[in-house]
Design a protein around this motif. Sequence first.
Motif, PDB file in Angstrom:
ATOM      1  N   ARG A  97       0.845  -1.211   0.000  1.00 13.19           N
ATOM      2  CA  ARG A  97       0.000   0.000   0.000  1.00 13.19           C
ATOM      3  C   ARG A  97       0.871   1.247   0.000  1.00 13.19           C
ATOM      4  NH1 ARG A  97      -5.216  -1.509   0.608  1.00 13.19           N
ATOM      5  NH2 ARG A  97      -5.600  -3.492   1.673  1.00 13.19           N
ATOM      6  N   ILE A  98       1.983   1.182   0.725  1.00 14.47           N
ATOM      7  CA  ILE A  98       2.921   2.309   0.722  1.00 14.47           C
ATOM      8  C   ILE A  98       3.551   2.480  -0.661  1.00 14.47           C
ATOM      9  CG2 ILE A  98       5.123   3.136   1.650  1.00 14.47           C
ATOM     10  CD1 ILE A  98       4.378   1.870   4.303  1.00 14.47           C
ATOM     11  N   LEU A  99       3.891   1.349  -1.289  1.00  9.49           N
ATOM     12  CA  LEU A  99       4.519   1.387  -2.612  1.00  9.49           C
ATOM     13  C   LEU A  99       3.581   1.935  -3.690  1.00  9.49           C
ATOM     14  CD1 LEU A  99       6.448  -2.023  -2.621  1.00  9.49           C
ATOM     15  CD2 LEU A  99       7.418   0.267  -2.360  1.00  9.49           C
ATOM     16  N   LEU A 100       2.272   1.932  -3.426  1.00 14.65           N
ATOM     17  CA  LEU A 100       1.336   2.503  -4.395  1.00 14.65           C
ATOM     18  C   LEU A 100       1.600   3.989  -4.618  1.00 14.65           C
ATOM     19  CD1 LEU A 100      -2.193   0.989  -3.626  1.00 14.65           C
ATOM     20  CD2 LEU A 100      -0.854   0.716  -5.693  1.00 14.65           C
ATOM     21  N   GLY A 101       2.033   4.671  -3.537  1.00 13.88           N
ATOM     22  CA  GLY A 101       2.341   6.091  -3.660  1.00 13.88           C
ATOM     23  C   GLY A 101       1.130   6.886  -4.105  1.00 13.88           C
ATOM     24  N   TYR A 134      -6.343   6.289  -6.498  1.00  9.38           N
ATOM     25  CA  TYR A 134      -7.184   5.743  -7.563  1.00  9.38           C
ATOM     26  C   TYR A 134      -7.868   4.473  -7.077  1.00  9.38           C
ATOM     27  CZ  TYR A 134      -5.241   8.802 -11.187  1.00  9.38           C
ATOM     28  OH  TYR A 134      -4.884   9.880 -11.954  1.00  9.38           O
ATOM     29  N   LEU A 135      -9.176   4.407  -7.201  1.00  6.91           N
ATOM     30  CA  LEU A 135      -9.920   3.217  -6.789  1.00  6.91           C
ATOM     31  C   LEU A 135      -9.504   1.997  -7.603  1.00  6.91           C
ATOM     32  CD1 LEU A 135     -13.524   4.709  -6.367  1.00  6.91           C
ATOM     33  CD2 LEU A 135     -11.870   4.167  -4.569  1.00  6.91           C
ATOM     34  N   SER A 136      -9.209   2.199  -8.886  1.00  5.82           N
ATOM     35  CA  SER A 136      -8.826   1.073  -9.746  1.00  5.82           C
ATOM     36  C   SER A 136      -7.517   0.443  -9.281  1.00  5.82           C
ATOM     37  CB  SER A 136      -8.684   1.536 -11.199  1.00  5.82           C
ATOM     38  OG  SER A 136      -7.721   2.578 -11.309  1.00  5.82           O
ATOM     39  N   LEU A 162      -4.697  -4.001  -6.152  1.00  4.67           N
ATOM     40  CA  LEU A 162      -3.953  -4.469  -4.983  1.00  4.67           C
ATOM     41  C   LEU A 162      -4.768  -5.478  -4.194  1.00  4.67           C
ATOM     42  CD1 LEU A 162      -1.533  -4.417  -3.135  1.00  4.67           C
ATOM     43  CD2 LEU A 162      -2.456  -2.371  -2.034  1.00  4.67           C
ATOM     44  N   GLU A 163      -6.059  -5.231  -4.036  1.00  2.00           N
ATOM     45  CA  GLU A 163      -6.916  -6.174  -3.312  1.00  2.00           C
ATOM     46  C   GLU A 163      -6.931  -7.530  -4.024  1.00  2.00           C
ATOM     47  OE1 GLU A 163      -8.245  -5.730  -0.377  1.00  2.00           O
ATOM     48  OE2 GLU A 163      -7.429  -3.693  -0.309  1.00  2.00           O
ATOM     49  N   GLN A 164      -6.948  -7.499  -5.351  1.00  2.00           N
ATOM     50  CA  GLN A 164      -6.905  -8.744  -6.120  1.00  2.00           C
ATOM     51  C   GLN A 164      -5.577  -9.461  -5.892  1.00  2.00           C
ATOM     52  OE1 GLN A 164      -7.414  -8.189 -10.331  1.00  2.00           O
ATOM     53  NE2 GLN A 164      -6.974 -10.313 -10.824  1.00  2.00           N
ATOM     54  N   THR A 188      -2.343 -13.717  -3.344  1.00  2.00           N
ATOM     55  CA  THR A 188      -1.213 -14.033  -2.469  1.00  2.00           C
ATOM     56  C   THR A 188      -1.654 -14.881  -1.287  1.00  2.00           C
ATOM     57  OG1 THR A 188      -0.198 -11.906  -3.063  1.00  2.00           O
ATOM     58  CG2 THR A 188       0.718 -13.059  -1.160  1.00  2.00           C
ATOM     59  N   VAL A 189      -2.844 -14.595  -0.769  1.00  2.00           N
ATOM     60  CA  VAL A 189      -3.396 -15.395   0.332  1.00  2.00           C
ATOM     61  C   VAL A 189      -3.598 -16.841  -0.124  1.00  2.00           C
ATOM     62  CG1 VAL A 189      -5.453 -15.767   1.760  1.00  2.00           C
ATOM     63  CG2 VAL A 189      -4.485 -13.473   1.539  1.00  2.00           C
ATOM     64  N   VAL A 190      -4.126 -17.016  -1.336  1.00  2.00           N
ATOM     65  CA  VAL A 190      -4.353 -18.368  -1.864  1.00  2.00           C
ATOM     66  C   VAL A 190      -3.032 -19.119  -2.013  1.00  2.00           C
ATOM     67  CG1 VAL A 190      -5.132 -19.695  -3.874  1.00  2.00           C
ATOM     68  CG2 VAL A 190      -6.487 -17.753  -3.049  1.00  2.00           C
TER      69      VAL A 190
END
Length: 427
Positions: free
Chosen positions: A372-376, A381-383, A388-390, A395-397
């Motif tokens: 999230r920090i690396l998103l800057g 942007y919601l997209s 990231l959520e995807q 990654t969890v899987v």
Amino acid sequence: MKYKKNNYIYIVVCFCVLTIATTIFMFSNKNYNKAVHKIIDFDNKNVESIYLRVTDVYDQKNQKKLSEFFSQKNSLELMKEFSHIVNEEFNFLEFDTQPLLLKDNFSYKDEFREDYGSISFGVNDHIGISLQSVQIGKNAYDFFSLQNQVASGKGFENNGFIFNNKIIPAILGHEYSELINIGETIKFNYLSKDISAKVIGFLKKDTSIGINNKIHFLDRYIVIPSLELHFEPENEADEKFQKILYSLKNWGYIKISDGEDYYAYKYKVDEISNKLGLKYVLNEGFVGPYINNISNTMHSSKGVFLIVSIFLFLILSVIFTYIYVWNFNRNKKVYAIHLICGCSFLRLKLRIYFEIFIQFILSLGLSSFINRILLGQDSIYLSEGALLEQAISQTVVLSTIIMLGICIALNIYFNKSNIYASIQKED
């Protein structure tokens, strides 16, 4: 004490190994799923032109409130600078529809009112009557060729867009031509400031401006310039007016043509906004249906990076497993004593598996935070947040599969180990 210290060190090492693996995979996954190009495609959509809109994200979730931004000492200066730069970089179209609160006796038609045709018609008459109006910048005035739509009188001149705290020019829609004459003035309240507008001309009948999926017919509108202010505020009320004005001016439009890349415009707006420390984005909004996403392939640099991150995850997982095997062998004697004292082997193994589970959970949490920090700047942007959520979900899987694989491998090894033999060897 030394035993506890060594025990903590191996846990920290394992946690770091996991965090590195999950962070890199999460980052590469997000980058891979992000389209490399977003090309505008009008093919078979019966569209000739569309517009991207610059908006701010103040007052949105996890963002600063607009009132907080306005309270910053240099907020007005930053908004003016942003306005200046985007007008230099693009053919930035300023177009807004703020109503004008009538402060004068004027024989208007009900159809001119902002609330005409709504269920709230007349409810706020005790406050005042608001007439429909559009505010248009110099670029938009030229782009939509409004000068050619003036039926009588004259259009805006360049100096008419610069506000000098005096009378501003106004071009009225066709239906106003029967009610007022050129040269007359009307007093309004615009964005908390009392202004006087001088009628300089009337538009032709059925004059309209179309932006994306909305057409604004101007027959019943008052058209005034999107004002430029080249002076410092005189007092607190004037500062409030200037801040509101520029926050609206900066919500302008940028035309994008067939075959162009949305990202080419987005990155430029992001660069300007980020440089000034502002929260402006280029909202693809209406143009979404006309975007053709060009995705990455496994042969691209991002695809290779994703493959490498998966292999790295597997290699680091093997290292993680090896560390646990090493630690298990190092502590066999201690485990044997626990078993002799009545502790079950199953309970001992479950404790180790629970420790691994906790490390995976914490590493996923830390990896998410780092990404999230690396998103800057992209975090607004919601997209980008959705990508990231995807990536987090995927990654969890993968982490769950690898964690189960580690536990199964360790379980097989533990079952084949002769813990009691460690005491015999010690003797």
